[in-house]
Design a protein around this motif. Structure first.
Motif, PDB file in Angstrom:
ATOM      1  N   MET A 414      61.727  83.680  18.942  1.00 11.79           N
ATOM      2  CA  MET A 414      60.827  83.242  17.874  1.00 11.79           C
ATOM      3  C   MET A 414      60.378  81.802  18.132  1.00 11.79           C
ATOM      4  SD  MET A 414      60.682  85.799  15.598  1.00 11.79           S
ATOM      5  CE  MET A 414      60.558  85.283  13.883  1.00 11.79           C
ATOM      6  N   SER A 415      60.743  81.272  19.269  1.00 13.29           N
ATOM      7  CA  SER A 415      60.439  79.884  19.617  1.00 13.29           C
ATOM      8  C   SER A 415      59.062  79.758  20.273  1.00 13.29           C
ATOM      9  CB  SER A 415      61.507  79.350  20.575  1.00 13.29           C
ATOM     10  OG  SER A 415      62.809  79.537  20.060  1.00 13.29           O
ATOM     11  N   TYR A 416      58.570  78.537  20.323  1.00 16.19           N
ATOM     12  CA  TYR A 416      57.328  78.182  21.004  1.00 16.19           C
ATOM     13  C   TYR A 416      56.099  78.862  20.391  1.00 16.19           C
ATOM     14  CZ  TYR A 416      60.733  76.459  24.352  1.00 16.19           C
ATOM     15  OH  TYR A 416      61.783  75.789  24.934  1.00 16.19           O
ATOM     16  N   GLY A 417      56.209  79.184  19.113  1.00 20.32           N
ATOM     17  CA  GLY A 417      55.107  79.879  18.460  1.00 20.32           C
ATOM     18  C   GLY A 417      53.885  79.020  18.203  1.00 20.32           C
ATOM     19  N   ASP A 418      54.035  77.701  18.240  1.00 18.27           N
ATOM     20  CA  ASP A 418      52.887  76.836  17.957  1.00 18.27           C
ATOM     21  C   ASP A 418      51.893  76.737  19.113  1.00 18.27           C
ATOM     22  OD1 ASP A 418      53.734  76.327  15.429  1.00 18.27           O
ATOM     23  OD2 ASP A 418      54.261  74.228  15.752  1.00 18.27           O
ATOM     24  N   ILE A 419      52.257  77.279  20.254  1.00 17.70           N
ATOM     25  CA  ILE A 419      51.361  77.197  21.413  1.00 17.70           C
ATOM     26  C   ILE A 419      50.011  77.836  21.099  1.00 17.70           C
ATOM     27  CG2 ILE A 419      50.976  78.073  23.757  1.00 17.70           C
ATOM     28  CD1 ILE A 419      53.950  77.629  24.280  1.00 17.70           C
ATOM     29  N   GLY A 420      50.038  79.010  20.483  1.00 21.56           N
ATOM     30  CA  GLY A 420      48.799  79.736  20.233  1.00 21.56           C
ATOM     31  C   GLY A 420      47.831  79.000  19.335  1.00 21.56           C
ATOM     32  N   CYS A 421      48.343  78.367  18.274  1.00 21.97           N
ATOM     33  CA  CYS A 421      47.458  77.690  17.329  1.00 21.97           C
ATOM     34  C   CYS A 421      47.071  76.289  17.777  1.00 21.97           C
ATOM     35  CB  CYS A 421      48.115  77.646  15.950  1.00 21.97           C
ATOM     36  SG  CYS A 421      48.209  79.278  15.158  1.00 21.97           S
ATOM     37  N   ALA A 422      47.853  75.699  18.675  1.00 18.79           N
ATOM     38  CA  ALA A 422      47.520  74.356  19.161  1.00 18.79           C
ATOM     39  C   ALA A 422      46.206  74.343  19.929  1.00 18.79           C
ATOM     40  CB  ALA A 422      48.648  73.818  20.031  1.00 18.79           C
ATOM     41  N   VAL A 423      45.836  75.477  20.524  1.00 21.22           N
ATOM     42  CA  VAL A 423      44.593  75.559  21.296  1.00 21.22           C
ATOM     43  C   VAL A 423      43.493  76.289  20.519  1.00 21.22           C
ATOM     44  CG1 VAL A 423      45.775  75.444  23.512  1.00 21.22           C
ATOM     45  CG2 VAL A 423      45.422  77.680  22.447  1.00 21.22           C
ATOM     46  N   TRP A 424      43.738  76.540  19.243  1.00 22.09           N
ATOM     47  CA  TRP A 424      42.747  77.256  18.433  1.00 22.09           C
ATOM     48  C   TRP A 424      41.497  76.409  18.263  1.00 22.09           C
ATOM     49  CZ3 TRP A 424      43.087  82.141  18.061  1.00 22.09           C
ATOM     50  CH2 TRP A 424      42.313  82.848  17.135  1.00 22.09           C
ATOM     51  N   PRO A 425      40.303  77.005  18.260  1.00 26.79           N
ATOM     52  CA  PRO A 425      39.063  76.218  18.221  1.00 26.79           C
ATOM     53  C   PRO A 425      38.751  75.582  16.871  1.00 26.79           C
ATOM     54  CG  PRO A 425      38.583  78.568  18.285  1.00 26.79           C
ATOM     55  CD  PRO A 425      40.048  78.435  18.514  1.00 26.79           C
ATOM     56  N   TYR A 426      39.522  75.922  15.821  1.00 24.41           N
ATOM     57  CA  TYR A 426      39.279  75.350  14.498  1.00 24.41           C
ATOM     58  C   TYR A 426      40.575  74.754  13.944  1.00 24.41           C
ATOM     59  CZ  TYR A 426      34.921  77.963  14.701  1.00 24.41           C
ATOM     60  OH  TYR A 426      33.699  78.446  15.080  1.00 24.41           O
ATOM     61  N   LYS A 427      40.432  73.657  13.232  1.00 17.45           N
ATOM     62  CA  LYS A 427      41.570  72.975  12.646  1.00 17.45           C
ATOM     63  C   LYS A 427      42.061  73.725  11.404  1.00 17.45           C
ATOM     64  CE  LYS A 427      41.482  69.580  15.588  1.00 17.45           C
ATOM     65  NZ  LYS A 427      42.541  69.457  16.620  1.00 17.45           N
ATOM     66  N   PRO A 428      43.332  73.555  11.052  1.00 14.72           N
ATOM     67  CA  PRO A 428      43.856  74.206   9.843  1.00 14.72           C
ATOM     68  C   PRO A 428      43.093  73.776   8.594  1.00 14.72           C
ATOM     69  CG  PRO A 428      45.654  73.378  11.195  1.00 14.72           C
ATOM     70  CD  PRO A 428      44.391  72.832  11.786  1.00 14.72           C
ATOM     71  N   THR A 429      42.969  74.689   7.657  1.00 10.82           N
ATOM     72  CA  THR A 429      42.277  74.417   6.400  1.00 10.82           C
ATOM     73  C   THR A 429      43.231  74.416   5.211  1.00 10.82           C
ATOM     74  OG1 THR A 429      41.753  76.781   6.218  1.00 10.82           O
ATOM     75  CG2 THR A 429      40.087  75.367   7.226  1.00 10.82           C
ATOM     76  N   ARG A 430      44.510  74.619   5.477  1.00 11.92           N
ATOM     77  CA  ARG A 430      45.524  74.611   4.411  1.00 11.92           C
ATOM     78  C   ARG A 430      46.696  73.747   4.842  1.00 11.92           C
ATOM     79  NH1 ARG A 430      50.269  77.188   2.276  1.00 11.92           N
ATOM     80  NH2 ARG A 430      50.808  77.912   4.368  1.00 11.92           N
ATOM     81  N   THR A 431      47.201  72.952   3.919  1.00 16.29           N
ATOM     82  CA  THR A 431      48.395  72.161   4.167  1.00 16.29           C
ATOM     83  C   THR A 431      49.540  72.760   3.361  1.00 16.29           C
ATOM     84  OG1 THR A 431      47.126  70.131   4.512  1.00 16.29           O
ATOM     85  CG2 THR A 431      49.459  69.893   3.997  1.00 16.29           C
ATOM     86  N   PRO A 432      50.608  73.229   4.011  1.00 13.23           N
ATOM     87  CA  PRO A 432      51.720  73.814   3.249  1.00 13.23           C
ATOM     88  C   PRO A 432      52.228  72.860   2.171  1.00 13.23           C
ATOM     89  CG  PRO A 432      51.997  74.285   5.579  1.00 13.23           C
ATOM     90  CD  PRO A 432      50.841  73.321   5.468  1.00 13.23           C
ATOM     91  N   ALA A 433      52.336  73.361   0.947  1.00 12.24           N
ATOM     92  CA  ALA A 433      52.779  72.552  -0.182  1.00 12.24           C
ATOM     93  C   ALA A 433      53.121  73.497  -1.332  1.00 12.24           C
ATOM     94  CB  ALA A 433      51.684  71.573  -0.623  1.00 12.24           C
ATOM     95  N   PRO A 434      53.973  73.057  -2.243  1.00  9.36           N
ATOM     96  CA  PRO A 434      54.280  73.899  -3.403  1.00  9.36           C
ATOM     97  C   PRO A 434      53.020  74.178  -4.218  1.00  9.36           C
ATOM     98  CG  PRO A 434      55.826  72.059  -3.227  1.00  9.36           C
ATOM     99  CD  PRO A 434      54.717  71.781  -2.257  1.00  9.36           C
ATOM    100  N   ILE A 435      52.954  75.354  -4.814  1.00 11.33           N
ATOM    101  CA  ILE A 435      51.868  75.718  -5.717  1.00 11.33           C
ATOM    102  C   ILE A 435      52.458  75.840  -7.120  1.00 11.33           C
ATOM    103  CG2 ILE A 435      50.224  77.527  -6.360  1.00 11.33           C
ATOM    104  CD1 ILE A 435      49.885  78.131  -3.390  1.00 11.33           C
ATOM    105  N   HIS A 436      51.921  75.079  -8.045  1.00 11.97           N
ATOM    106  CA  HIS A 436      52.455  75.071  -9.408  1.00 11.97           C
ATOM    107  C   HIS A 436      51.647  75.946 -10.366  1.00 11.97           C
ATOM    108  CE1 HIS A 436      55.138  71.971  -8.042  1.00 11.97           C
ATOM    109  NE2 HIS A 436      54.133  71.160  -7.737  1.00 11.97           N
ATOM    110  N   ALA A 437      50.352  76.081 -10.111  1.00 11.15           N
ATOM    111  CA  ALA A 437      49.479  76.898 -10.965  1.00 11.15           C
ATOM    112  C   ALA A 437      49.670  76.540 -12.434  1.00 11.15           C
ATOM    113  CB  ALA A 437      49.734  78.391 -10.724  1.00 11.15           C
ATOM    114  N   THR A 438      49.563  75.262 -12.735  1.00  9.45           N
ATOM    115  CA  THR A 438      49.763  74.773 -14.095  1.00  9.45           C
ATOM    116  C   THR A 438      48.773  75.417 -15.059  1.00  9.45           C
ATOM    117  OG1 THR A 438      50.531  72.657 -13.218  1.00  9.45           O
ATOM    118  CG2 THR A 438      49.843  72.701 -15.528  1.00  9.45           C
TER     119      THR A 438
END
Length: 509
Positions: A414-438
């Protein structure tokens, strides 16, 4: 990161139990109910009005109704174009409460296929009675405007090819990076601008359009596995539009890609250990000695496949990566553990046939070498937009050590999984963070203590992060809990979705 979806469980169980065909059949009464999908009048911008105000053209598709909805290609610029979302609907058989959208997970799982092929597995009869059950393919998936990368031959090479060099070495990382870059380039060339717009945040915004065009003031939703992240993201974006949401087999929105890999490594290692413990008590078990002896045998078997792959009759070579996929697939459901007996006996005798049969099931690969869907391509495309990656070799090697310590058998693969996304042509659009849905209405979060793909702690975390989260615990094995064999879980979920009854405390099913 391993995909985790309710629909994958259907494949495992169907492979070993023909008796379940009744639950998976598409034989349902013909539907003649009136069209209930008059779009609601919504206060939205002029650019969004055509999407929220569209009328769906529902047409018969077998015993169901099917339609296509349009949503903005780019939610930050709705006038720049649109994509189509495929929908399938089964009308309520009794007193109708509204529509219930269902997502099977993945990411990349087809909700259209899920409802068409396994309606009574997706939801029980009580929900079928009171809701129009609506399956949908999220943007980038299946019959919707879809991600396209490789043809079948190249996909075989990408998924099953043997990477030269010792795992984790400079040579191995460089080769893996080249393979990932070629795949990413093909995805960009064959998909176009959509590839940068398939993240979960955009897909969650699409849900609000679907809610409106189906005629519902609030979103009623049942999400399995990755579908819980989609549902939670919706709740965070549109808390006032939350109706009755059930999130089963939860992902924790605050988890990084490494957190997910670590959790899944531990989860699958736990289930593999449970399988071995059970196996050693049975006649015909391919292992002997103690549980530790058996796990050590599996570790050595994987290492040997890394060093010397076994050639299959179709020319593909069985390496450790494919073998791990073959092991993990039956671990989604304890009723499939007998397949692991056949798998280990086969491979230890020098045959790759059973291993490739299981791996092909996991990847939706047909016996003629074609692929049934684009779930693998969509899985990568969505995850690369959802999770920031770090492919620094030193970081990945440190993480590989941590994964191996946490899960000695499964962790190394399950290691080295970031290789695939490191070369992806588009940057991430979500930053992992808690969702409170207040301000959202109560949300039900279901977690299984022995879930290998979405570990129970993630459900606990999500139920605490959501301001209105309520946890339902199922003490058992397998991925997801609703509509399996536990009446306690079904009673809690049905009472919530049908009557609006919120559990006063965790029922501890």
């Amino acid at each position: 990161m391993r995909r985790s979806s309710r629909i994958r469980r259907v494949g495992v169980v169907a492979a070993i139990a023909v008796a379940l065909s009744l639950a998976l059949s598409g034989c349902f009464p013909a539907q003649h109910a009136p069209d209930t999908s008059t779009p609601r009048s919504e206060k939205v911008s002029a650019a969004l009005a055509p999407f929220y105000g569209q009328h769906l053209d529902w047409r018969a598709c077998g015993t169901f109704q099917c339609a296509k909805a349009k949503v903005p290609l780019d939610w930050s610029d709705p006038s720049s174009g649109s994509v189509e979302l495929a929908l399938i609907r089964h009308y309520a058989t009794g007193k109708r409460l509204g529509s219930l959208l269902v997502n099977p997970g993945g990411p990349g799982g087809s909700g259209v296929d899920f409802i068409r092929d396994s309606l009574s597995y997706a939801v029980d009869k009580k929900l079928q009675e009171h809701y129009d059950i609506v399956g949908f393919d999220p943007r980038g998936v299946g019959a919707s405007t879809a991600v396209k990368c490789y043809d079948a031959k190249k996909m075989d090479e990408y998924l099953f090819g043997i990477t030269p060099g010792q795992r984790g070495s400079d040579q191995w990382i460089q080769s893996s990076t080249r393979q990932a870059a070629a795949f990413a380039s093909a995805c960009k060339q064959n998909t176009g601008a959509l590839l940068g717009q398939v993240g979960t945040t955009s897909a969650a915004r699409d849900l609000d359009v679907l809610r409106a065009v189906l005629g519902d003031a609030k979103l009623n939703y049942l999400g399995y596995s990755y579908g819980t992240l989609l549902g939670a993201t919706y709740a965070g974006l549109y808390p006032k539009n939350v109706g009755r949401l059930v999130l089963d087999g939860a992902l924790d929105p605050a988890s990084s890609s490494f957190d997910v890999n670590l959790g899944q490594s531990k989860g699958f290692e736990q289930e593999l250990t449970a399988y071995v413990t059970s196996c050693l008590k049975r006649k015909g078990c391919p292992f002997s000695g103690s549980v530790d002896d058996a796990l050590s045998t599996i570790s050595h078997l994987l290492a040997s496949l890394d060093a010397s792959p076994i050639r299959n009759s179709d020319g593909r070579e069985l390496g450790a990566n494919t073998m791990v996929t073959a092991i993990i697939y039956p671990l989604y459901d304890s009723s499939a553990w007998s397949l692991l007996d056949d798998l280990f006996q086969s491979v230890m005798s020098g045959s790759a046939k059973v291993a490739f049969s299981l791996a092909d099931g996991y990847y939706e690969r047909n016996s003629n070498g074609t692929y049934s869907d684009n779930s693998t391509e969509a899985f990568t495309a969505i995850n690369c937009l959802d999770y920031p990656s770090d492919a620094n070799p030193a970081t990945m090697r440190k993480q590989a050590t941590e994964l191996t310590q946490a899960a000695p058998v499964i962790g190394p693969y399950m290691s080295y999984g970031d290789i695939g996304c490191a070369v992806w042509p588009y940057k991430p659009t979500r930053t992992p963070a808690p969702i409170h849905a207040t301000g959202a209405a109560p949300i039900l979060v279901v977690g299984t203590t022995g879930d290998p793909a979405t570990p129970y702690q993630w459900a606990v975390n999500l139920s605490h992060e959501l301001e209105s989260g309520h946890l339902v615990t199922y003490h058992g094995h397998g991925h997801t809990a609703y509509n399996k064999s536990n009446s306690c879980v079904n009673d809690a979920v049905d009472a919530f979705l049908v009557d609006g009854t919120v559990p006063q405390k965790d029922p501890e099913c």
